[in-house]
Write an enzyme that holds these catalytic residues in place. Structure first.
Site, mmCIF file in Angstrom:
data_model
loop_
_atom_site.group_PDB
_atom_site.id
_atom_site.type_symbol
_atom_site.label_atom_id
_atom_site.label_comp_id
_atom_site.label_asym_id
_atom_site.label_seq_id
_atom_site.Cartn_x
_atom_site.Cartn_y
_atom_site.Cartn_z
ATOM 1 N N LYS A 57 -8.395 -2.534 1.760
ATOM 2 C CA LYS A 57 -8.140 -1.680 2.775
ATOM 3 C C LYS A 57 -8.896 -0.321 2.480
ATOM 4 O O LYS A 57 -9.113 0.415 3.518
ATOM 5 C CB LYS A 57 -6.714 -1.268 3.046
ATOM 6 N N ASP A 81 -8.295 -10.463 9.108
ATOM 7 C CA ASP A 81 -7.724 -9.253 9.351
ATOM 8 C C ASP A 81 -8.656 -8.078 9.740
ATOM 9 O O ASP A 81 -8.459 -6.978 10.279
ATOM 10 C CB ASP A 81 -7.405 -9.118 7.905
ATOM 11 N N LYS A 108 -1.323 -11.853 12.807
ATOM 12 C CA LYS A 108 -2.624 -12.295 12.706
ATOM 13 C C LYS A 108 -3.125 -13.316 11.820
ATOM 14 O O LYS A 108 -3.923 -14.109 12.356
ATOM 15 C CB LYS A 108 -3.431 -10.972 12.187
ATOM 16 N N THR A 109 -2.636 -13.296 10.478
ATOM 17 C CA THR A 109 -3.249 -14.495 9.779
ATOM 18 C C THR A 109 -2.756 -15.610 10.159
ATOM 19 O O THR A 109 -3.309 -16.704 10.231
ATOM 20 C CB THR A 109 -2.662 -14.249 8.325
ATOM 21 N N ARG A 111 0.759 -1.359 -0.016
ATOM 22 C CA ARG A 111 0.100 -0.036 -0.006
ATOM 23 C C ARG A 111 0.796 1.269 0.129
ATOM 24 O O ARG A 111 2.067 1.353 0.374
ATOM 25 C CB ARG A 111 -0.935 0.059 1.297
ATOM 26 N N HIS A 168 -8.743 -3.951 13.322
ATOM 27 C CA HIS A 168 -7.771 -4.632 12.724
ATOM 28 C C HIS A 168 -7.261 -5.908 13.341
ATOM 29 O O HIS A 168 -6.284 -5.717 13.986
ATOM 30 C CB HIS A 168 -6.619 -3.652 12.417
ATOM 31 N N SER A 226 0.843 -5.042 10.418
ATOM 32 C CA SER A 226 1.454 -5.979 9.474
ATOM 33 C C SER A 226 2.623 -6.825 9.798
ATOM 34 O O SER A 226 3.447 -6.313 10.481
ATOM 35 C CB SER A 226 1.828 -5.032 8.259
ATOM 36 N N ARG A 262 2.476 -12.190 -1.497
ATOM 37 C CA ARG A 262 0.917 -12.442 -0.870
ATOM 38 C C ARG A 262 0.331 -13.455 -1.804
ATOM 39 O O ARG A 262 0.615 -13.875 -2.677
ATOM 40 C CB ARG A 262 0.299 -11.042 -0.884
#
Ligand code: ATP
Ligand code: MN
Length: 523
Positions: A186, A243, A228-229, A45, A206, A224, A307
Site C-alpha cells: 500500500k 487490488d 474485490k479479491t 495497516r 482501488h 477492505s 492473509r
C-alpha cells in the site's frame, strides 16, 4: 549498506527466502508447502502512523489532513539515516521489482527488507523482472522495510514507534516498527496514486479486474472485506488483478501488481476454490493458526485479518499481460451491515459519482464483550487512506471515463440481508456470484423499465425484480426483513449517515453529483 556487502542478499529465489525463514525460526511450512509466518504486533495497516513528507513537490498538491499527515524533511532524513544505520550490520534482503504492468507507466523498485519473509512478500506481490532486465536495472523508487526498528516519537516526530512514511522527493517508502506486509504494497500504491494522475493522466483505482472470453473487462471497487479479491477470482474469466489498477487515457486498464493478497478467514475449497488452491509452495500465509501442519482457517485467535500472498500465476485463469480494455461493467462493492442496500442495483451516472465519493461500507465494531454494533464507514474513492490527492480529483476523472466509455455501474451489497448484523445474515456468496454473473452475461437490462426494475424509495437506485440464480425475494431488502417499519427506519438512519458524510464534499460537488444521493428525511 550497499549491494556489494556480504550481508546483503540480492534477488533471492522464493526457495532460498523460505529456507532462510525456516532456519531463523521465523516461519513454518504447512501441509500444502505454504510458508506461514506471524507479522508480529501489527496484523493490519496502521493508518494513523502513515505520513507524507511535506516539501516543494507535495505541499500544494497533497490533500493534507487526518489521512495524509505531513512529516518534515528534517525528521524524515534523520529517521531514514537511523534506519539505514540500524540495518547496516544486519543481514538484509534486497530485490528489484516493477509496479505497473504497462511499461510506459511502471515504476522500477528496489525493495530492501530486514526479514526474509517480507522479501518473499515483495517477490509475490510486485511484478517480477526478467533475469536479463536486472543488469541495467534503473531503480527509481525504494522501499525500506525495517520492522525491528522502533522510532522515538519525541525525537523523530512520529506518533508512536511504528511508521510508514512516503517521500516523493527522495522517492522512498520508509517503514519501521511494523512487520505487517500490507504496508509495503500500500506504500507503493500511495506513491502511484499521486504520480499517475499528476504526471500521466492515468486514473489509479482501488479495485480488482477481470476479463471475459469476449474481451469484456469488469472492475470491482470496494473497501477492505467487501469482496474485490473473492469476486474477481472467477474460473470463467481471466484475472487481471485483485487490488490496484490504473485506467489510461487510451482506454486500457492495467494491474499495478504481480500478485494477490487474499483474506483467508473461513476459507473453504468449496466456496473459494481458486484462492484455496493457490495456497501451495511459494505462497506466504500470515497470522494463521496451524494444527498438525494444517491451517485452521476458522481460528481467528491472532487476528480476523489472516492473509495469504501469492504470485498471480498461482491463479489458473489469468490475463497475460495484466492489461484489459475499457471496462464494460463497473461494480461498487459494499458490505452493508445495516442490511438496507439492495444486494444488486443499477446506478445512474450521478449516483455512480455520489457513491464513489462516499465510498460506503460498514464495520462491525466491538463494544462490550459479546455485543457488537455495525458502524457506517465512509472512505472516498473506496480507498481514501491511499489517495494523496483530493478525492474529488479522482472522482472527476472516473466520471469522465464512465461517460466516455459508456460503462454500466452497479452497486453490489455483499453484506447483510434479512435484517442488520445480529438479526439477519451475510448474503450467500453463491447469490452474489449469480448476480455478478448475470450482469456479466448481459442478463440484467442496462436500461430502466418499470417491468424490470423497482426504484428504491430511499436510495433511488434501480433494483432488478428478477435475476437468474437468485430467488426474487432476496433481491428486495425490504421483503427479506419481513418488517417494513423497521426496514424503513434503518434505511433512513443509513441515508442520514450518507448525507452527513457528504457534507464535506458539498462545496466541491456539482448539482449533478448531489442528485445521486439518497432522499432527505428531516421534515
Ligand atoms: P482487501 O481490500 O482487504 O483485500 P477485498 O475487497 O479483497 O479486501 P475479500 O478478500 O474478497 O475483500 O474479502 C471478502 C470476504 O467476505 C471473504 O472472506 C469472503 O469469503 C467473505 N464473503 C462472505 N460472503 C460474501 C459475499 N456474499 N460476497 C463476497 N464476499 C463474501
Ligand atoms: Mn483483496
Amino acid at each position: 549498506m550497499n549491494a556489494e556487502k556480504p550481508n546483503v542478499f540480492f534477488q533471492l529465489e522464493p526457495d532460498e527466502l523460505i529456507d532462510i525463514t525456516l532456519k531463523n525460526n521465523e516461519g513454518k511450512l504447512t501441509d500444502t508447502g505454504s510458508l506461514a509466518i506471524n507479522t508480529g504486533k501489527f496484523t493490519g495497516r496502521s493508518p494513523k502512523d502513515r505520513f507524507i513528507v511535506k516539501d516543494d513537490l507535495t505541499e500544494n498538491k497533497v490533500s493534507w489532513g487526518d489521512i495524509n499527515q505531513p512529516f518534515s524533511t528534517e525528521n524524515y532524513e534523520q529517521l531514514k539515516n537511523e534506519v539505514l544505520e540500524y540495518l547496516e550490520d544486519k543481514n538484509v534482503f534486497k530485490r528489484f521489482a516493477y509496479a505497473g504492468a504497462l511499461e510506459e507507466y511502471r515504476l522500477n523498485l528496489e525493495v530492501i527488507t530486514e526479514y526474509s519473509w517480507s522479501n518473499l512478500f515483495a517477490y509475490n506481490m510486485f511484478i517480477r523482472p526478467a533475469e536479463a532486465d536486472l543488469e541495467n536495472f534503473d531503480k527509481e523508487w525504494t522501499v525500506i522495510d525495517a520492522p525491528g526498528f522502533l522510532a522515538d516519537p519525541e525525537k523523530h516526530g512520529t506518533r508512536q514507534e511504528n511508521f510508514a512514511i512516503l517521500s516523493f522527493t527522495d522517492k522512498t517508502v520508509l517503514i519501521g516498527g511494523t512487520g505487517y506486509t500490507g504496508e509495503i504494497k500500500k506504500g507503493i500504491f500511495s506513491a502511484l496514486n499521486f504520480i499517475l494522475p499528476v504526471e500521466h493522466h492515468v486514473l489509479p483505482m482501488h479495485c480488482s479486474a477481470n476479463v471475459g472470453e469476449k474481451g469484456d473487462t469488469a472492475i470491482f471497487f470496494g473497501l477492505s472485506g467487501t469482496g474485490k479479491t473473492t469476486l474477481s477470482a472467477d474460473p470463467s474469466r481471466k484475472l487481471i488483478g485483485d487490488d490496484e489498477h490504473g485506467w489510461t487515457p487510451d482506454d486500457r486498464i492495467f494491474n499495478f501488481e504481480g500478485g494477490c493478497y487474499a483474506k483467508v478467514i473461513n476459507l473453504s475449497a468449496e466456496s473459494e476454490p481458486d484462492i484455496y488452491n493457490a495456497i501451495k509452495k511459494g505462497s506466504l500465509l500470515e497470522n494463521v493458526i496451524i494444527k498438525d501442519g494444517k491451517v485452521d482457517y476458522s481460528d481467528t485467535s491472532i487476528t480476523q485479518n489472516t492473509r495469504v500472498s501469492y504470485p498471480i500465476h498461482f491463479i489458473k485463469n489469468i490475463q497475460k499481460p495484466s492489461v484489459g480494455k475499457n471496462p464494460k461493467n463497473i461494480f461498487f462493492l459494499t458490505a452493508d451491515a445495516f442490511g438496507v442496500l439492495p444486494p444488486v442495483s443499477k446506478l445512474t451516472s450521478s449516483q455512480a459519482a455520489y457513491h464513489f465519493i462516499s465510498g460506503y461500507t460498514s464495520k462491525i465494531a466491538g463494544t462490550e464483550a459479546g455485543i457488537v454494533d455495525p458502524l457506517p464507514s465512509f472512505s472516498a474513492c473506496f480507498g481514501a487512506p491511499f489517495m494523496p490527492l483530493n478525492p474529488t480529483e479522482y472522482a472527476e476523472m472516473l466520471s469522465e471515463k464512465i461517460d466516455k466509455s459508456g460503462a454500466n455501474v452497479w452497486l453490489i451489497n455483499t453484506g447483510w440481508t434479512g435484517g442488520p448484523y445480529g438479526v439477519g445474515s451475510r448474503i450467500k456468496l453463491k447469490y452474489t456470484r449469480a448476480m455478478v454473473n448475470a450482469i456479466l452475461e448481459g442478463k440484467l437490462p442496462s436500461r430502466y423499465t418499470y417491468e424490470k426494475y423497482h426504484i428504491h424509495s430511499v436510495f433511488g437506485v434501480a433494483q432488478p425484480r428478477t435475476c437468474p440464480g437468485v430467488p426474487d425475494k432476496v433481491l428486495s431488502p425490504r421483503a427479506t426483513w419481513n418488517d417494513d417499519k423497521a426496514y424503513y427506519t434503518m434505511a433512513f438512519k443509513l441515508s442520514n449517515s450518507f448525507r452527513k458524510n457528504f457534507e464535506k464534499f458539498e462545496s466541491y460537488a456539482n448539482e449533478d453529483i448531489r442528485r445521486g444521493g439518497p432522499q432527505r428525511f428531516d421534515f
